[in-house]
Design a protein around this motif. Structure first.
Motif, short mmCIF file in Angstrom:
data_model
loop_
_atom_site.label_atom_id
_atom_site.label_comp_id
_atom_site.label_asym_id
_atom_site.label_seq_id
_atom_site.Cartn_x
_atom_site.Cartn_y
_atom_site.Cartn_z
N THR A 46 63.71 -30.64 40.15
CA THR A 46 63.00 -30.24 38.94
C THR A 46 63.16 -31.30 37.86
OG1 THR A 46 63.51 -27.96 39.49
CG2 THR A 46 62.70 -28.40 37.27
N PRO A 47 62.09 -31.70 37.18
CA PRO A 47 62.21 -32.67 36.08
C PRO A 47 63.15 -32.18 34.99
CG PRO A 47 59.91 -32.37 36.71
CD PRO A 47 60.69 -31.33 37.45
N GLY A 48 63.97 -33.09 34.48
CA GLY A 48 64.91 -32.77 33.42
C GLY A 48 66.28 -32.37 33.90
N VAL A 49 66.46 -32.16 35.21
CA VAL A 49 67.76 -31.78 35.77
C VAL A 49 68.35 -32.98 36.49
CG1 VAL A 49 68.99 -30.23 37.32
CG2 VAL A 49 67.03 -29.38 36.01
N ALA A 50 69.43 -33.52 35.96
CA ALA A 50 70.10 -34.68 36.54
C ALA A 50 71.54 -34.70 36.08
CB ALA A 50 69.39 -35.98 36.15
N ALA A 51 72.42 -35.13 36.95
CA ALA A 51 73.86 -35.17 36.65
C ALA A 51 74.20 -36.46 35.91
CB ALA A 51 74.67 -35.03 37.93
N ILE A 52 73.83 -36.53 34.64
CA ILE A 52 74.09 -37.72 33.84
C ILE A 52 75.47 -37.66 33.22
CG2 ILE A 52 73.32 -39.04 31.82
CD1 ILE A 52 70.48 -38.22 32.49
N VAL A 107 57.19 -32.95 21.19
CA VAL A 107 57.22 -34.40 21.39
C VAL A 107 58.64 -34.86 21.73
CG1 VAL A 107 56.98 -36.61 20.20
CG2 VAL A 107 55.20 -34.89 19.98
N TRP A 108 59.63 -34.28 21.05
CA TRP A 108 61.02 -34.66 21.32
C TRP A 108 61.42 -34.32 22.75
CZ3 TRP A 108 64.86 -37.42 19.20
CH2 TRP A 108 66.14 -37.27 19.75
N ILE A 109 61.12 -33.09 23.17
CA ILE A 109 61.56 -32.65 24.50
C ILE A 109 60.78 -33.33 25.61
CG2 ILE A 109 61.71 -30.66 26.05
CD1 ILE A 109 62.25 -28.90 23.66
N LEU A 110 59.46 -33.34 25.48
CA LEU A 110 58.61 -33.79 26.58
C LEU A 110 58.35 -35.29 26.59
CD1 LEU A 110 55.97 -30.91 26.49
CD2 LEU A 110 58.03 -31.08 27.89
N ALA A 111 58.54 -35.96 25.46
CA ALA A 111 58.21 -37.38 25.40
C ALA A 111 59.41 -38.26 25.07
CB ALA A 111 57.10 -37.63 24.38
N ILE A 112 60.03 -38.04 23.93
CA ILE A 112 61.07 -38.96 23.47
C ILE A 112 62.26 -38.97 24.42
CG2 ILE A 112 62.70 -39.45 21.62
CD1 ILE A 112 60.66 -38.47 19.63
N GLU A 113 62.78 -37.79 24.75
CA GLU A 113 63.94 -37.76 25.64
C GLU A 113 63.60 -38.32 27.02
OE1 GLU A 113 66.56 -34.61 26.05
OE2 GLU A 113 66.87 -34.27 23.91
N SER A 114 62.41 -38.04 27.51
CA SER A 114 62.00 -38.58 28.81
C SER A 114 61.91 -40.10 28.78
CB SER A 114 60.66 -37.98 29.23
OG SER A 114 60.77 -36.59 29.41
N LEU A 115 61.39 -40.64 27.69
CA LEU A 115 61.31 -42.10 27.56
C LEU A 115 62.69 -42.73 27.49
CD1 LEU A 115 58.33 -42.48 25.06
CD2 LEU A 115 58.35 -43.06 27.48
N VAL A 116 63.59 -42.10 26.75
CA VAL A 116 64.95 -42.64 26.64
C VAL A 116 65.64 -42.64 28.00
CG1 VAL A 116 67.24 -42.24 25.68
CG2 VAL A 116 65.24 -42.04 24.21
N VAL A 117 65.54 -41.52 28.73
CA VAL A 117 66.25 -41.38 30.00
C VAL A 117 65.62 -42.24 31.09
CG1 VAL A 117 66.88 -39.76 31.83
CG2 VAL A 117 67.11 -39.10 29.43
N LEU A 119 63.82 -28.41 30.44
CA LEU A 119 62.61 -29.10 30.01
C LEU A 119 61.49 -28.12 29.65
CD1 LEU A 119 61.45 -31.94 29.61
CD2 LEU A 119 60.58 -31.83 31.95
N PHE A 120 60.88 -27.49 30.62
CA PHE A 120 59.73 -26.62 30.35
C PHE A 120 60.14 -25.37 29.58
CE2 PHE A 120 58.83 -28.78 34.45
CZ PHE A 120 57.81 -29.60 34.01
N GLY A 121 61.15 -24.69 30.07
CA GLY A 121 61.62 -23.50 29.36
C GLY A 121 62.15 -23.83 27.98
#
Length: 274
Positions: A237-243, A189-199, A70-72
């Motif tokens: 950490t935000p963005g790390v999940a075993a999907i 916007v894609w990394i921090l907003a769109i993907e977060s909204l989808v997930v 996410l951040f990196g």
């Protein structure tokens, strides 16, 4: 590649962006959990004992890569967009091409130089995380159980794959939009907003988004880090999940890396550079 490395390493933006990545990562993966442990408070639902266990040397791979999806990733995408898009903003791409190198040769040099710089940054991230984990373990008189060499190699390869994918995406956006400002904005916007909204919003409600999130680069990046952390790891950490599974995530990221590189090459070859 040598020329692109000189350009990258002499740009202050490179040092700022790649310096922020390990710094932010250490804050979220080590500093905040350890401070919470010292205060006897919970963090993200984890009790103090679990917080200490999560910052010790045996969690080196997880902590060194946890901020990258996410951040990196946002910082690396910005660097990729600057690398490719600045040539249009400066008007130097045409000057470069008339010197002799073919367009794909220039692109290959840019991509290889970016991967070299990112590889060095991944190594620095591991070293800083290892040092911080060692200091914490020594201060708490905890065990020094370091990851095996095989785990470190897999972690380095995964970190370079994730960073390379985000960097290639930034280069694609910079080439497609022939600039830097708009590609950086859209990428963030894609990394921090769109993907977060989808997930976090759409996937739990709609089966279509639940199935489609497995095709997102950020989801696969976070799943790859989660797979390296192991099934018993506490993922804070935000963005790390075993999907998705680790193997699927690695192949998906490799596919994205090839896809972004191929699309960038196609645009560069077929369009007028002015």
């Amino acid at each position: 590649m040598s020329a692109e490395l000189v350009k990258l390493l002499r740009r202050p933006a490179t040092w700022v962006l790649l310096g922020l990545w390990p710094s932010v990562q250490l804050i979220f993966s080590l500093l905040i959990p350890y401070v919470s442990y010292r205060r006897g408070a919970s963090y993200e639902g984890s009790p103090p004992e679990a917080l200490l266990a999560g910052v010790l040397p045996d969690r080196l791979v997880q902590n060194a890569l946890s901020g990258l999806p996410l951040f990196g990733g946002a910082l690396v995408l910005t660097l990729g967009a600057l690398l490719a898009g600045s040539e249009y903003g400066w008007g130097t791409l045409k000057t470069l091409l008339v010197q002799g190198p073919r367009r794909l040769t220039v692109l290959a040099g840019q991509l290889l130089a970016l991967l070299v710089v990112l590889a060095g940054t991944v190594v620095v991230s591991f070293l800083l995380t290892a040092l911080a984990s060692w200091v914490i373990a020594a201060g708490e008189s905890a065990a020094f159980d370091w990851p095996t060499p095989g785990d470190l190699v897999r972690g380095f390869a995964a970190g370079l794959l994730i960073a390379g994918t985000w960097g290639a995406m930034g280069m694609f956006l910079g080439t497609a939009l022939r600039g830097t400002a708009l590609p950086i904005g859209l990428g963030l916007v894609w990394i921090l907003a769109i993907e977060s909204l989808v997930v976090n919003v759409a996937a739990p409600l709609l089966s279509l988004f639940d199935a489609g999130q497995a095709l997102l680069p950020g989801v696969n990046a976070g799943s790859l880090v989660a797979a390296l952390a192991g099934p018993d790891a506490v993922l804070r950490t935000p963005g790390v999940a075993a999907i998705v599974g680790g193997t699927q995530a690695a192949w998906a990221l490799a596919g994205f890396l090839v896809l972004f590189g191929a699309l960038t090459g196609l645009l560069l070859v077929r369009r007028d550079v002015t």
